[in-house]
Design a protein around this motif. Sequence first.
Motif, PDB file in Angstrom:
ATOM      1  N   LYS A   7       0.832  -1.204   0.000  1.00  0.00           N
ATOM      2  CA  LYS A   7       0.000   0.000   0.000  1.00  0.00           C
ATOM      3  C   LYS A   7       0.865   1.253   0.000  1.00  0.00           C
ATOM      4  O   LYS A   7       0.628   2.192  -0.755  1.00  0.00           O
ATOM      5  CB  LYS A   7      -0.936   0.001   1.213  1.00  0.00           C
ATOM      6  CG  LYS A   7      -2.147  -0.918   1.058  1.00  0.00           C
ATOM      7  CD  LYS A   7      -3.184  -0.681   2.133  1.00  0.00           C
ATOM      8  CE  LYS A   7      -2.717  -1.134   3.493  1.00  0.00           C
ATOM      9  NZ  LYS A   7      -3.787  -1.048   4.503  1.00  0.00           N
ATOM     10  N   LEU A   8       1.887   1.246   0.859  1.00  0.00           N
ATOM     11  CA  LEU A   8       2.782   2.401   0.915  1.00  0.00           C
ATOM     12  C   LEU A   8       3.548   2.590  -0.384  1.00  0.00           C
ATOM     13  O   LEU A   8       3.677   3.701  -0.902  1.00  0.00           O
ATOM     14  CB  LEU A   8       3.767   2.226   2.074  1.00  0.00           C
ATOM     15  CG  LEU A   8       3.204   2.442   3.486  1.00  0.00           C
ATOM     16  CD1 LEU A   8       4.207   1.998   4.532  1.00  0.00           C
ATOM     17  CD2 LEU A   8       2.836   3.899   3.690  1.00  0.00           C
ATOM     18  N   LEU A   9       4.067   1.485  -0.922  1.00  0.00           N
ATOM     19  CA  LEU A   9       4.858   1.576  -2.144  1.00  0.00           C
ATOM     20  C   LEU A   9       4.020   2.038  -3.330  1.00  0.00           C
ATOM     21  O   LEU A   9       4.486   2.814  -4.167  1.00  0.00           O
ATOM     22  CB  LEU A   9       5.515   0.230  -2.447  1.00  0.00           C
ATOM     23  CG  LEU A   9       6.650  -0.190  -1.503  1.00  0.00           C
ATOM     24  CD1 LEU A   9       7.175  -1.555  -1.909  1.00  0.00           C
ATOM     25  CD2 LEU A   9       7.770   0.838  -1.505  1.00  0.00           C
ATOM     26  N   LEU A  10       2.776   1.557  -3.418  1.00  0.00           N
ATOM     27  CA  LEU A  10       1.914   1.966  -4.527  1.00  0.00           C
ATOM     28  C   LEU A  10       1.621   3.454  -4.479  1.00  0.00           C
ATOM     29  O   LEU A  10       1.638   4.142  -5.505  1.00  0.00           O
ATOM     30  CB  LEU A  10       0.607   1.165  -4.509  1.00  0.00           C
ATOM     31  CG  LEU A  10       0.707  -0.290  -4.954  1.00  0.00           C
ATOM     32  CD1 LEU A  10      -0.612  -1.015  -4.701  1.00  0.00           C
ATOM     33  CD2 LEU A  10       1.105  -0.405  -6.415  1.00  0.00           C
ATOM     34  N   VAL A  11       1.346   3.966  -3.278  1.00  0.00           N
ATOM     35  CA  VAL A  11       1.091   5.404  -3.151  1.00  0.00           C
ATOM     36  C   VAL A  11       2.321   6.201  -3.534  1.00  0.00           C
ATOM     37  O   VAL A  11       2.251   7.191  -4.274  1.00  0.00           O
ATOM     38  CB  VAL A  11       0.640   5.755  -1.717  1.00  0.00           C
ATOM     39  CG1 VAL A  11       0.584   7.276  -1.537  1.00  0.00           C
ATOM     40  CG2 VAL A  11      -0.731   5.166  -1.444  1.00  0.00           C
ATOM     41  N   LYS A  12       3.480   5.786  -3.060  1.00  0.00           N
ATOM     42  CA  LYS A  12       4.719   6.499  -3.383  1.00  0.00           C
ATOM     43  C   LYS A  12       5.014   6.433  -4.880  1.00  0.00           C
ATOM     44  O   LYS A  12       5.463   7.420  -5.477  1.00  0.00           O
ATOM     45  CB  LYS A  12       5.882   5.896  -2.590  1.00  0.00           C
ATOM     46  CG  LYS A  12       5.807   6.161  -1.089  1.00  0.00           C
ATOM     47  CD  LYS A  12       6.927   5.478  -0.338  1.00  0.00           C
ATOM     48  CE  LYS A  12       8.264   6.112  -0.656  1.00  0.00           C
ATOM     49  NZ  LYS A  12       9.370   5.474   0.097  1.00  0.00           N
ATOM     50  N   TYR A  13       4.773   5.276  -5.473  1.00  0.00           N
ATOM     51  CA  TYR A  13       5.046   5.114  -6.904  1.00  0.00           C
ATOM     52  C   TYR A  13       4.135   6.006  -7.737  1.00  0.00           C
ATOM     53  O   TYR A  13       4.587   6.717  -8.638  1.00  0.00           O
ATOM     54  CB  TYR A  13       4.856   3.650  -7.281  1.00  0.00           C
ATOM     55  CG  TYR A  13       5.097   3.341  -8.751  1.00  0.00           C
ATOM     56  CD1 TYR A  13       6.382   3.194  -9.245  1.00  0.00           C
ATOM     57  CD2 TYR A  13       4.030   3.203  -9.641  1.00  0.00           C
ATOM     58  CE1 TYR A  13       6.620   2.907 -10.573  1.00  0.00           C
ATOM     59  CE2 TYR A  13       4.257   2.919 -10.973  1.00  0.00           C
ATOM     60  CZ  TYR A  13       5.544   2.770 -11.433  1.00  0.00           C
ATOM     61  OH  TYR A  13       5.754   2.497 -12.763  1.00  0.00           O
ATOM     62  N   ILE A  14       2.841   5.978  -7.439  1.00  0.00           N
ATOM     63  CA  ILE A  14       1.878   6.745  -8.238  1.00  0.00           C
ATOM     64  C   ILE A  14       2.102   8.244  -8.082  1.00  0.00           C
ATOM     65  O   ILE A  14       1.926   9.009  -9.030  1.00  0.00           O
ATOM     66  CB  ILE A  14       0.432   6.358  -7.844  1.00  0.00           C
ATOM     67  CG1 ILE A  14       0.155   4.917  -8.281  1.00  0.00           C
ATOM     68  CG2 ILE A  14      -0.587   7.290  -8.483  1.00  0.00           C
ATOM     69  CD1 ILE A  14      -1.165   4.352  -7.797  1.00  0.00           C
ATOM     70  N   THR A  15       2.527   8.677  -6.891  1.00  0.00           N
ATOM     71  CA  THR A  15       2.760  10.108  -6.658  1.00  0.00           C
ATOM     72  C   THR A  15       4.200  10.507  -6.955  1.00  0.00           C
ATOM     73  O   THR A  15       4.623  11.610  -6.640  1.00  0.00           O
ATOM     74  CB  THR A  15       2.427  10.470  -5.200  1.00  0.00           C
ATOM     75  OG1 THR A  15       3.197   9.664  -4.311  1.00  0.00           O
ATOM     76  CG2 THR A  15       0.952  10.264  -4.927  1.00  0.00           C
ATOM     77  N   ARG A  16       4.969   9.568  -7.533  1.00  0.00           N
ATOM     78  CA  ARG A  16       6.335   9.827  -8.001  1.00  0.00           C
ATOM     79  C   ARG A  16       7.291  10.181  -6.867  1.00  0.00           C
ATOM     80  O   ARG A  16       8.206  10.990  -7.013  1.00  0.00           O
ATOM     81  CB  ARG A  16       6.340  10.922  -9.075  1.00  0.00           C
ATOM     82  CG  ARG A  16       5.515  10.534 -10.294  1.00  0.00           C
ATOM     83  CD  ARG A  16       5.527  11.581 -11.378  1.00  0.00           C
ATOM     84  NE  ARG A  16       4.703  11.157 -12.494  1.00  0.00           N
ATOM     85  CZ  ARG A  16       4.496  11.880 -13.594  1.00  0.00           C
ATOM     86  NH1 ARG A  16       5.061  13.055 -13.716  1.00  0.00           N
ATOM     87  NH2 ARG A  16       3.728  11.424 -14.567  1.00  0.00           N
ATOM     88  N   GLU A  17       7.074   9.554  -5.713  1.00  0.00           N
ATOM     89  CA  GLU A  17       7.974   9.721  -4.588  1.00  0.00           C
ATOM     90  C   GLU A  17       8.884   8.511  -4.402  1.00  0.00           C
ATOM     91  O   GLU A  17       9.793   8.533  -3.582  1.00  0.00           O
ATOM     92  CB  GLU A  17       7.161   9.930  -3.304  1.00  0.00           C
ATOM     93  CG  GLU A  17       6.334  11.202  -3.286  1.00  0.00           C
ATOM     94  CD  GLU A  17       7.184  12.442  -3.100  1.00  0.00           C
ATOM     95  OE1 GLU A  17       8.367  12.296  -2.745  1.00  0.00           O
ATOM     96  OE2 GLU A  17       6.688  13.555  -3.322  1.00  0.00           O
TER      97      GLU A  17
END
Length: 355
Positions: A7-17
């Motif tokens: 969940k954390l990685l997907l959010v970071k990936y989609i928001t380019r973090e």
Amino acid sequence: MDNEEIKLLLVKYITREADESETDQVRNWINAHPENAQYFAQLYETWQNMLYLKPGVVDEEKAFNKFSSLVIPQETKYRQLYKWSKIAAVVVMFGILSALLIGHYAQNVQSIRQVSVNNGGIKKVVLSDGTLIWLNAGSKLSYNTDFGKKNRTVYLEGEAFFEIAAEKKTIPFIVNTKNYTIRDIGTKFNLKAYLNDQFLETTVVKGEVSVEGNVDSDTREMSRIYVKPQQVLRIYYQQQKEKYAYKPADVQELKNLNEIQVLQIDSARMDKYDGWKENLLVFDGNTLDEISKVLERRYNVKINMDDASLKNIRYSGSFKNVATIDKVLDLIKGNTDISYSITGNTVNITKSNDN
């Protein structure tokens, strides 16, 4: 990876973090299972919709407090990665994504419907919202069983012509392919995204579409491109450009062979791009390599060429309701320096010995 980590990685990936290592982890997770890829597309769609929120809609402090209490352990390194300028959109999106993730793992693969068309066929599909889709040979379309309720997202491998129903304009119609996301802003467009082609191509007949990078790391940074009526957008895949069969004859042609091309076309030539659904094949200066791929799908054959130079031969012509490939090849043979033989479902194309 467990649910919390992904969940954390997907959010970071989609928001380019996400950093390079985290990006690799997400991409491996996406490619590990078709359901993962489809779920990622849902998250990406949600994020894109969040970008349209007005700033005043979100209470940043309240949203961040909710986000940190539900997701991020106190004083972990993740909290430091998020800039306050992005918190509002990220947090609201995450609340939605968390609910989607829980629901996703509670469902089984039967929640996904898939329509496939074998080589040699064409199929017409009517979705629950009234959208009409023509699927070309060798294509596959999939979508969730709740299509039309909360989303109108489909997933395409191959080629399709879309006539989008206008009744549910509040729910965007989105087509995801392996590398790109196409968002409908109009009503009629053709999309060609075969996995073994070296490009993605979309042609707008009426209305407008936007195209942006999707899963692939080389394309997700691409700015959104808008394609208007009677325009064709063609994007050459970077990793395949060097393998492309056509070799430009001069410098000017080389300039025209860009990674991204947008062409304005006359309405009289539109059948080159969407005539296939009426059993019409139109070639306008296409290479024999390009033509062979179309013929393989249309007639369910395998085409071999014994000389690489044959692939660069160009041909123009149209064929309406031609039932067998030999009739097509006879016409091509009459205007080019080729010969052919057919054994079962295998076609061998050679240089002509007439000269």
